[in-house]
Write a protein that holds these residues in place. Structure first.
Motif, PDB file in Angstrom:
ATOM      1  N   ASP A 184       0.872  -1.177   0.000  1.00  0.00           N
ATOM      2  CA  ASP A 184       0.000   0.000   0.000  1.00  0.00           C
ATOM      3  C   ASP A 184       0.907   1.224   0.000  1.00  0.00           C
ATOM      4  OD1 ASP A 184      -1.777   2.064   0.489  1.00  0.00           O
ATOM      5  OD2 ASP A 184      -3.036   0.848   1.797  1.00  0.00           O
ATOM      6  N   TRP A 185       0.791   2.046  -1.035  1.00  0.00           N
ATOM      7  CA  TRP A 185       1.650   3.227  -1.125  1.00  0.00           C
ATOM      8  C   TRP A 185       1.535   4.113   0.108  1.00  0.00           C
ATOM      9  CZ3 TRP A 185      -0.112   4.601  -6.769  1.00  0.00           C
ATOM     10  CH2 TRP A 185       0.393   3.625  -7.651  1.00  0.00           C
ATOM     11  N   LYS A 186       0.347   4.141   0.706  1.00  0.00           N
ATOM     12  CA  LYS A 186       0.122   4.990   1.875  1.00  0.00           C
ATOM     13  C   LYS A 186       1.072   4.614   3.003  1.00  0.00           C
ATOM     14  CE  LYS A 186      -3.557   4.161   4.242  1.00  0.00           C
ATOM     15  NZ  LYS A 186      -4.982   4.042   4.630  1.00  0.00           N
ATOM     16  N   ASP A 187       1.267   3.319   3.218  1.00  0.00           N
ATOM     17  CA  ASP A 187       2.175   2.877   4.266  1.00  0.00           C
ATOM     18  C   ASP A 187       3.606   3.323   3.985  1.00  0.00           C
ATOM     19  OD1 ASP A 187       0.102   1.670   5.587  1.00  0.00           O
ATOM     20  OD2 ASP A 187       0.526  -0.348   4.830  1.00  0.00           O
ATOM     21  N   TYR A 188       4.030   3.180   2.752  1.00  0.00           N
ATOM     22  CA  TYR A 188       5.401   3.549   2.403  1.00  0.00           C
ATOM     23  C   TYR A 188       5.613   5.050   2.536  1.00  0.00           C
ATOM     24  CZ  TYR A 188       6.506  -1.137   0.782  1.00  0.00           C
ATOM     25  OH  TYR A 188       6.768  -2.487   0.732  1.00  0.00           O
ATOM     26  N   LEU A 189       4.651   5.841   2.089  1.00  0.00           N
ATOM     27  CA  LEU A 189       4.777   7.295   2.185  1.00  0.00           C
ATOM     28  C   LEU A 189       4.790   7.751   3.640  1.00  0.00           C
ATOM     29  CD1 LEU A 189       2.353   8.303  -0.698  1.00  0.00           C
ATOM     30  CD2 LEU A 189       4.847   8.541  -0.689  1.00  0.00           C
ATOM     31  N   LYS A 190       3.967   7.116   4.463  1.00  0.00           N
ATOM     32  CA  LYS A 190       3.902   7.471   5.883  1.00  0.00           C
ATOM     33  C   LYS A 190       5.249   7.240   6.556  1.00  0.00           C
ATOM     34  CE  LYS A 190       1.681   6.011  10.191  1.00  0.00           C
ATOM     35  NZ  LYS A 190       0.671   5.080  10.785  1.00  0.00           N
ATOM     36  N   PHE A 191       5.833   6.078   6.349  1.00  0.00           N
ATOM     37  CA  PHE A 191       7.099   5.763   7.002  1.00  0.00           C
ATOM     38  C   PHE A 191       8.253   6.555   6.409  1.00  0.00           C
ATOM     39  CE2 PHE A 191       4.637   2.449   8.839  1.00  0.00           C
ATOM     40  CZ  PHE A 191       5.307   2.047   9.971  1.00  0.00           C
ATOM     41  N   TYR A 192       8.155   6.873   5.125  1.00  0.00           N
ATOM     42  CA  TYR A 192       9.200   7.695   4.503  1.00  0.00           C
ATOM     43  C   TYR A 192       9.239   9.071   5.161  1.00  0.00           C
ATOM     44  CZ  TYR A 192      11.907  10.171   0.972  1.00  0.00           C
ATOM     45  OH  TYR A 192      12.861  10.916   0.335  1.00  0.00           O
ATOM     46  N   LYS A 193       8.076   9.661   5.390  1.00  0.00           N
ATOM     47  CA  LYS A 193       8.020  10.978   6.038  1.00  0.00           C
ATOM     48  C   LYS A 193       8.512  10.923   7.477  1.00  0.00           C
ATOM     49  CE  LYS A 193       4.201  12.605   3.148  1.00  0.00           C
ATOM     50  NZ  LYS A 193       2.754  12.978   3.097  1.00  0.00           N
ATOM     51  N   MET A 194       8.371   9.765   8.109  1.00  0.00           N
ATOM     52  CA  MET A 194       8.854   9.594   9.484  1.00  0.00           C
ATOM     53  C   MET A 194      10.371   9.400   9.535  1.00  0.00           C
ATOM     54  SD  MET A 194       5.845   7.056  10.870  1.00  0.00           S
ATOM     55  CE  MET A 194       6.796   6.572  12.313  1.00  0.00           C
ATOM     56  N   GLY A 195      10.979   9.170   8.368  1.00  0.00           N
ATOM     57  CA  GLY A 195      12.424   8.988   8.311  1.00  0.00           C
ATOM     58  C   GLY A 195      12.883   7.569   8.505  1.00  0.00           C
ATOM     59  N   THR A 196      11.952   6.630   8.575  1.00  0.00           N
ATOM     60  CA  THR A 196      12.333   5.224   8.739  1.00  0.00           C
ATOM     61  C   THR A 196      12.326   4.464   7.413  1.00  0.00           C
ATOM     62  OG1 THR A 196      10.029   4.740   9.312  1.00  0.00           O
ATOM     63  CG2 THR A 196      11.566   5.082  11.125  1.00  0.00           C
ATOM     64  N   TYR A 197      11.726   5.039   6.398  1.00  0.00           N
ATOM     65  CA  TYR A 197      11.831   4.581   5.004  1.00  0.00           C
ATOM     66  C   TYR A 197      11.123   3.284   4.647  1.00  0.00           C
ATOM     67  CZ  TYR A 197      15.423   8.162   5.098  1.00  0.00           C
ATOM     68  OH  TYR A 197      16.080   9.331   5.259  1.00  0.00           O
ATOM     69  N   TRP A 198      10.886   2.380   5.584  1.00  0.00           N
ATOM     70  CA  TRP A 198      10.346   1.077   5.215  1.00  0.00           C
ATOM     71  C   TRP A 198       9.326   0.610   6.258  1.00  0.00           C
ATOM     72  CZ3 TRP A 198      12.996  -0.266   0.740  1.00  0.00           C
ATOM     73  CH2 TRP A 198      12.533  -1.398   0.072  1.00  0.00           C
ATOM     74  N   PRO A 199       8.102   0.319   5.842  1.00  0.00           N
ATOM     75  CA  PRO A 199       7.090  -0.104   6.812  1.00  0.00           C
ATOM     76  C   PRO A 199       7.175  -1.567   7.225  1.00  0.00           C
ATOM     77  CG  PRO A 199       6.124   0.019   4.641  1.00  0.00           C
ATOM     78  CD  PRO A 199       7.535   0.511   4.496  1.00  0.00           C
ATOM     79  N   TYR A 200       7.934  -2.359   6.461  1.00  0.00           N
ATOM     80  CA  TYR A 200       8.054  -3.785   6.752  1.00  0.00           C
ATOM     81  C   TYR A 200       9.530  -4.153   6.811  1.00  0.00           C
ATOM     82  CZ  TYR A 200       3.392  -3.201   4.814  1.00  0.00           C
ATOM     83  OH  TYR A 200       2.139  -2.746   4.550  1.00  0.00           O
ATOM     84  N   THR A 201       9.829  -5.375   7.165  1.00  0.00           N
ATOM     85  CA  THR A 201      11.221  -5.817   7.227  1.00  0.00           C
ATOM     86  C   THR A 201      11.785  -5.926   5.810  1.00  0.00           C
ATOM     87  OG1 THR A 201      10.742  -7.094   9.219  1.00  0.00           O
ATOM     88  CG2 THR A 201      12.781  -7.611   8.041  1.00  0.00           C
TER      89      THR A 201
END
Length: 242
Positions: free
Chosen positions: A74-91
């Protein structure tokens, strides 16, 4: 995309570039492509395992109201974590990401324009070799020839899957099978990724030996000679070594 989504949003242009991106000319913004995808195992020269998706602002906006079911990607998950600076929502597959960095470094060092020209040379050389063997390209029209893979049609008395198996078992040479309607009728020679002219000539020499082994009347050296003659006249000096 379902009918409701197609009605709600202007049409999106999606491109499957698994066997072309980073090998052939591809201009996402200039051509108005909204979603493009490729895989790590082709022109990027990595093992299988990474799916790479590029989405335009138009596609990202359309995704906000699209009704298609999405779970893992889901692009939303990736964009959310990218803005948080962690870049990846999963392992993530760390080793493949390091490999991707190395693969991109090689592409940038050579220069994408030079990469595209190299693939054009390799594709042309392969087709010349196929013709010298007295065989035909599965692609009938010249404008549709691929500079990343060539499917070679075999005579009716030969099962192309035997060519692929023999190449692997005797010469440690990996060729592609014919799929679906052309299963048993063609074998595929891949010529993409971090591959140079001498490596291709070695592959073509191996194919000739396989063809001879299975009973096809090929003249050893014929395809290699045709490809080498072309490559010797078309391969430029390596820019970084001039």
């Amino acid at each position: 995309m379902c009918d409701a989504d197609a009605y709600r949003h202007p049409a999106l242009l999606l491109v499957d570039g698994v066997s072309s991106i980073c090998a052939l000319d591809f201009r996402m913004d200039e051509w108005g492509v909204d979603v493009a995808l490729t895989g790590s195992q082709k022109a990027l020269s990595l093992p299988t395992g990474l799916g790479i998706v590029c989405a335009s602002p138009k596609a990202l906006e359309a995704a906000k109201t699209a009704k298609s079911v999405r779970v893992f990607f889901d692009w939303k998950d990736y964009l959310k974590f990218y803005k948080m600076g962690t870049y990846w929502p999963y392992t993530p597959s760390i080793q493949l990401l390091y490999g991707l960095r190395a693969g991109l470094d090689l592409l940038f060092e050579e220069g994408l324009d030079n990469v595209i020209k190299r693939h054009t040379r390799l594709g042309t050389a392969t087709r010349l070799a196929v013709a010298a063997w007295g065989l035909k390209n599965c692609t009938a029209k010249e404008e549709n020839f691929s500079d990343t893979v060539t499917a070679v049609v075999v005579p009716p008395y030969i099962d192309s899957s035997e060519i692929v198996k023999h190449a692997w078992k005797r010469y440690n040479l990996s060729l592609g099978l014919g799929l679906n309607k052309v299963a048993g009728k063609v074998f595929r020679i891949g010529h993409l990724g971090h591959l140079n002219e001498l490596q291709l000539l070695g592959c073509l020499g191996g194919v000739e030996m396989v063809l001879k082994d299975i009973g096809y009347p090929v003249k050893l050296g014929s395809g290699v000679a045709a490809a080498a003659a072309y490559l010797s006249n078309s391969t430029p000096l390596i820019p970084s070594r001039i």
